[in-house]
Design a protein around this motif. Sequence first.
Motif, mmCIF file in Angstrom:
data_model
loop_
_atom_site.group_PDB
_atom_site.id
_atom_site.type_symbol
_atom_site.label_atom_id
_atom_site.label_comp_id
_atom_site.label_asym_id
_atom_site.label_seq_id
_atom_site.Cartn_x
_atom_site.Cartn_y
_atom_site.Cartn_z
ATOM 1 N N GLU A 52 0.788 -1.296 -0.079
ATOM 2 C CA GLU A 52 0.005 0.136 0.115
ATOM 3 C C GLU A 52 1.108 1.215 0.161
ATOM 4 O OE1 GLU A 52 -3.852 -1.576 2.293
ATOM 5 O OE2 GLU A 52 -2.249 -0.688 3.457
ATOM 6 N N ALA A 53 2.049 1.035 0.635
ATOM 7 C CA ALA A 53 2.839 2.447 0.815
ATOM 8 C C ALA A 53 3.524 2.586 -0.467
ATOM 9 C CB ALA A 53 3.908 2.248 1.932
ATOM 10 N N ALA A 54 3.807 1.441 -1.328
ATOM 11 C CA ALA A 54 4.441 1.671 -2.640
ATOM 12 C C ALA A 54 3.303 2.267 -3.464
ATOM 13 C CB ALA A 54 5.025 0.532 -3.052
ATOM 14 N N ALA A 58 3.473 5.903 -5.586
ATOM 15 C CA ALA A 58 3.255 5.954 -7.207
ATOM 16 C C ALA A 58 2.129 7.014 -7.303
ATOM 17 C CB ALA A 58 2.871 4.521 -7.769
ATOM 18 N N VAL A 59 1.187 6.849 -6.598
ATOM 19 C CA VAL A 59 0.036 7.839 -6.829
ATOM 20 C C VAL A 59 0.431 9.062 -6.546
ATOM 21 C CG1 VAL A 59 -2.341 8.644 -5.940
ATOM 22 C CG2 VAL A 59 -1.757 6.052 -6.420
ATOM 23 N N SER A 60 1.220 9.402 -5.548
ATOM 24 C CA SER A 60 1.557 10.685 -5.203
ATOM 25 C C SER A 60 2.514 11.166 -6.511
ATOM 26 C CB SER A 60 2.444 10.765 -4.115
ATOM 27 O OG SER A 60 3.128 11.917 -3.617
ATOM 28 N N LEU A 61 3.323 10.410 -6.884
ATOM 29 C CA LEU A 61 4.182 10.726 -8.077
ATOM 30 C C LEU A 61 3.543 11.060 -9.221
ATOM 31 C CD1 LEU A 61 7.361 8.458 -7.682
ATOM 32 C CD2 LEU A 61 7.373 11.009 -7.165
ATOM 33 N N GLY A 88 1.013 10.048 3.553
ATOM 34 C CA GLY A 88 0.567 8.784 3.601
ATOM 35 C C GLY A 88 1.159 7.478 3.531
ATOM 36 N N ALA A 89 1.824 7.800 2.363
ATOM 37 C CA ALA A 89 2.649 6.657 1.666
ATOM 38 C C ALA A 89 3.846 6.590 2.821
ATOM 39 C CB ALA A 89 3.454 6.834 0.479
ATOM 40 N N ALA A 90 4.434 7.637 3.255
ATOM 41 C CA ALA A 90 5.616 7.659 4.282
ATOM 42 C C ALA A 90 5.027 7.149 5.395
ATOM 43 C CB ALA A 90 6.138 8.945 4.504
ATOM 44 N N LEU A 91 4.072 7.276 6.056
ATOM 45 C CA LEU A 91 3.384 6.712 7.533
ATOM 46 C C LEU A 91 3.246 5.116 7.113
ATOM 47 C CD1 LEU A 91 2.194 7.150 10.156
ATOM 48 C CD2 LEU A 91 0.027 7.498 9.090
ATOM 49 N N LEU A 92 2.802 4.736 6.027
ATOM 50 C CA LEU A 92 2.437 3.374 5.828
ATOM 51 C C LEU A 92 3.836 2.480 5.652
ATOM 52 C CD1 LEU A 92 -0.823 2.928 3.564
ATOM 53 C CD2 LEU A 92 -0.166 1.978 5.956
ATOM 54 N N GLY A 93 4.718 3.288 5.042
ATOM 55 C CA GLY A 93 6.155 2.719 4.745
ATOM 56 C C GLY A 93 6.702 2.722 6.224
ATOM 57 N N ALA A 94 6.686 3.627 7.044
ATOM 58 C CA ALA A 94 7.374 3.390 8.241
ATOM 59 C C ALA A 94 6.616 2.350 9.289
ATOM 60 C CB ALA A 94 7.162 4.696 8.897
ATOM 61 N N ALA A 95 5.274 2.262 9.140
ATOM 62 C CA ALA A 95 4.263 1.488 9.839
ATOM 63 C C ALA A 95 4.683 0.002 9.295
ATOM 64 C CB ALA A 95 2.957 1.846 9.590
ATOM 65 N N ALA A 96 4.897 -0.215 8.073
ATOM 66 C CA ALA A 96 5.352 -1.568 7.507
ATOM 67 C C ALA A 96 6.614 -2.056 8.271
ATOM 68 C CB ALA A 96 5.290 -1.589 6.052
#
Length: 159
Positions: A52-54, A58-61, A88-96
């Motif tokens: 989900e973070a990835a 990608a959506v952000s880019l 949101g991507a950074a938060l989910l990446g850190a949470a992963a």
Amino acid sequence: MTEQSGARPPRDRRRAERLLGGAAEPATPRPGRQHPAAPPAVRRAALVAGVEAAALAAVSLWLLVLTITSTPDDVGRALAEVVLVGLGAALLGAAAVGLARVAQWTRAPVVTMQLFLGLFGFYSASAGAPLVGVPVLALAATELYLLATPEARLAFLER
């Protein structure tokens, strides 16, 4: 007078090293942190959160490219959307990463993000974009299920 190896330095030198920040004794390495092994459900939840973070990155880019190459109605609002999706991507990446380490702080942000993603998926699916909404709903439901399994709940309670 010469110092022998292994002999203690004079008292004045030890006091000066203590006062001036020097190491009076040789430093011993600290033992590394022991992370408990994550149960399979938590490892799978970490994998889903990473996917989900990835996807959000990608959506952000993609939104950034659209903002730069087109003429949005409000540039500030478009850039704010890019930043929010990126956060949101950074938060989910850190949470992963935290889920893989069975860190206590990770469950609440992941569940909160899944609720937001579930709302977005439901809105997208009902507004005529089921190719976007249904996969988002499936990922959110999978993540919530994996975090609600007994082995995942016990892994976080034992910490």
